[in-house]
Design an enzyme around this catalytic site. Sequence first.
Site, short mmCIF file in Angstrom:
data_model
loop_
_atom_site.label_atom_id
_atom_site.label_comp_id
_atom_site.label_asym_id
_atom_site.label_seq_id
_atom_site.Cartn_x
_atom_site.Cartn_y
_atom_site.Cartn_z
N GLY A 8 0.80 -1.21 0.00
CA GLY A 8 0.00 0.00 0.00
C GLY A 8 0.84 1.27 0.00
O GLY A 8 0.35 2.34 -0.31
N GLU A 42 14.97 3.33 -12.14
CA GLU A 42 15.77 2.77 -11.06
C GLU A 42 17.25 2.74 -11.44
O GLU A 42 18.11 3.03 -10.61
CB GLU A 42 15.29 1.36 -10.72
CG GLU A 42 13.92 1.35 -10.08
CD GLU A 42 13.31 -0.04 -10.02
OE1 GLU A 42 14.02 -1.04 -10.25
OE2 GLU A 42 12.10 -0.13 -9.74
#
Length: 146
Positions: A8, A42
């Site tokens: 979440g 990334e």
Amino acid sequence: MDDYLSRGEEISPALLKAIEESRNYVIVFSEKYASSRWCLDELVKIIDCKKSNQQMVIPVFYKVSPSDVRNQKGCFGDGLAGLECNYKDNVDKIHKWRPALSEAGNLSGWTLLDKFNSAYVSLSSIAGPKSGSRRRGRPSGFLFNF
């Protein structure tokens, strides 16, 4: 999913923070790597951290050539071209992805060309002995089985 990234939680900032706090990186370049905005973002962060904090980056080239990564040719050129079409309005991103791929492709790493390859990578053989520190037992490492 990283054990320290809670479900979440917004992945992007949490993942970028985890990258910053890492001491070393293993990047596995595969045929679809350059088709992923997340992977490329990334990679840019990892290369930035390598430059500023001198962290170790270990590339593994799985079914791709380091020169294809370095020069954005083959599947890396195709993947990047697809993303360029989608990000025409955000050329700054593309201008960060290309040099990060070039730099990563220039790093010494391992090339695994088929799924039957496996490689044991001993971190002590990569990093060498650290001055002032001794380790007991077996060297730490990674086992890649593809």
